[in-house]
Design a protein around this motif. Structure first.
Motif, mmCIF file in Angstrom:
data_model
loop_
_atom_site.group_PDB
_atom_site.id
_atom_site.type_symbol
_atom_site.label_atom_id
_atom_site.label_comp_id
_atom_site.label_asym_id
_atom_site.label_seq_id
_atom_site.Cartn_x
_atom_site.Cartn_y
_atom_site.Cartn_z
ATOM 1 N N GLU A 100 -1.913 6.579 7.130
ATOM 2 C CA GLU A 100 -1.188 5.580 7.906
ATOM 3 C C GLU A 100 -0.140 4.902 7.031
ATOM 4 O OE1 GLU A 100 -2.101 1.607 10.639
ATOM 5 O OE2 GLU A 100 -3.722 2.731 9.666
ATOM 6 N N LYS A 102 2.302 2.217 5.599
ATOM 7 C CA LYS A 102 2.219 0.764 5.466
ATOM 8 C C LYS A 102 3.483 0.121 6.036
ATOM 9 C CE LYS A 102 -0.734 0.754 1.357
ATOM 10 N NZ LYS A 102 -0.863 0.283 -0.056
ATOM 11 N N LYS A 103 3.265 -0.899 6.820
ATOM 12 C CA LYS A 103 4.401 -1.601 7.408
ATOM 13 C C LYS A 103 4.957 -2.612 6.407
ATOM 14 C CE LYS A 103 2.565 -1.246 12.104
ATOM 15 N NZ LYS A 103 2.130 -1.999 13.307
ATOM 16 N N SER A 104 6.246 -2.699 6.391
ATOM 17 C CA SER A 104 6.886 -3.655 5.487
ATOM 18 C C SER A 104 6.667 -5.079 5.997
ATOM 19 C CB SER A 104 8.385 -3.373 5.400
ATOM 20 O OG SER A 104 8.997 -3.547 6.665
ATOM 21 N N LEU A 107 9.107 -6.082 8.655
ATOM 22 C CA LEU A 107 8.843 -5.521 9.973
ATOM 23 C C LEU A 107 7.692 -6.245 10.658
ATOM 24 C CD1 LEU A 107 9.337 -3.373 12.125
ATOM 25 C CD2 LEU A 107 7.832 -1.827 10.866
ATOM 26 N N VAL A 108 6.645 -6.567 9.897
ATOM 27 C CA VAL A 108 5.502 -7.282 10.469
ATOM 28 C C VAL A 108 5.931 -8.659 10.973
ATOM 29 C CG1 VAL A 108 3.267 -8.306 9.938
ATOM 30 C CG2 VAL A 108 3.828 -6.050 9.048
#
Length: 209
Positions: A100, A102-104, A107-108
């Motif tokens: 998966e 990782k979201k920055s 972005l979160v």
């Protein structure tokens, strides 16, 4: 993408048997060379029957199913009594682990901001009818109070003008009957009181209705 299966000791033994056959072509040997026991030491891992569940957590060696099928067909042509399901015993499909991303943080944060905005829009959509109804009730209540105050003020002004006008009328008309000012004032007051009583009666009756 070719289908891959877990490389087990049983498959390694079958590959060694294929290399021991005179009928095995050089092309097939070249294809199977990397899965021989004599290869790299990392290819000597022993897999249990439940290793399919472990494949997602550790680096397991795999082999294309088409190569396994070639091994099976080669052994079968050589007169080896073997079945494909027996050859595949303890093996299974290799499933590539899903990593998966990782979201920055940016972005979160943006997603949270958009979600909060969406929730606010939904809330406004749910309560917009309620707000309008409350606003309508408040305006209606204010309008009723203004109209009631206006009627009361009108009644008071009308009462004062009626009583005052009656007194003036009685005072001015009585000059033809009385020459004394006091009698004229008393006559005007009597008429004014009579009109006042009548006005109060009609005002009280209107309030009851």
């Amino acid at each position: 993408m070719p289908i891959e299966v877990i490389l087990t000791d049983r498959l390694r033994d079958a590959i060694e048997e294929v290399f021991g056959l005179d009928s095995t072509t050089n092309e097939l040997k070249n294809e199977l060379q990397m899965w021989r026991r004599s290869g790299d030491s990392s290819n000597t891992s022993v897999y249990s029957n439940n290793h399919v569940d472990e494949v997602k957590t550790r680096n397991c060696n795999t082999i294309p199913f088409k190569s396994v099928k070639k091994v099976f067909e080669t052994l079968k042509k050589a007169g080896k009594v073997i079945y494909l399901n027996e050859l595949m015993e303890g093996s299974g499909l290799y499933i590539e682990p899903i990593h998966e991303a990782k979201k920055s943080p940016e972005l979160v944060a943006r997603l949270e901001k958009l979600q909060a905005k969406q929730n606010e829009l939904r809330y406004r959509a749910m309560v917009k009818n309620v707000d309008k109804e409350l606003l309508h009730k408040e305006k209606k209540a204010v309008g009723l109070e203004i109209r009631s105050t206006s009627r009361q003020l009108t009644s008071v002004v009308n009462f004062v003008l009626s009583v005052g006008g009656t007194f003036v009328f009685g005072y001015m008309c009585s000059q033809y009957a009385f020459t004394h000012v006091g009698l004229r004032v008393m006559f005007g007051l009597i008429l004014a009181c009579a009109v006042a009583v009548a006005e109060l009666y009609f005002m009280a009756k209107g309030a009851e209705i």
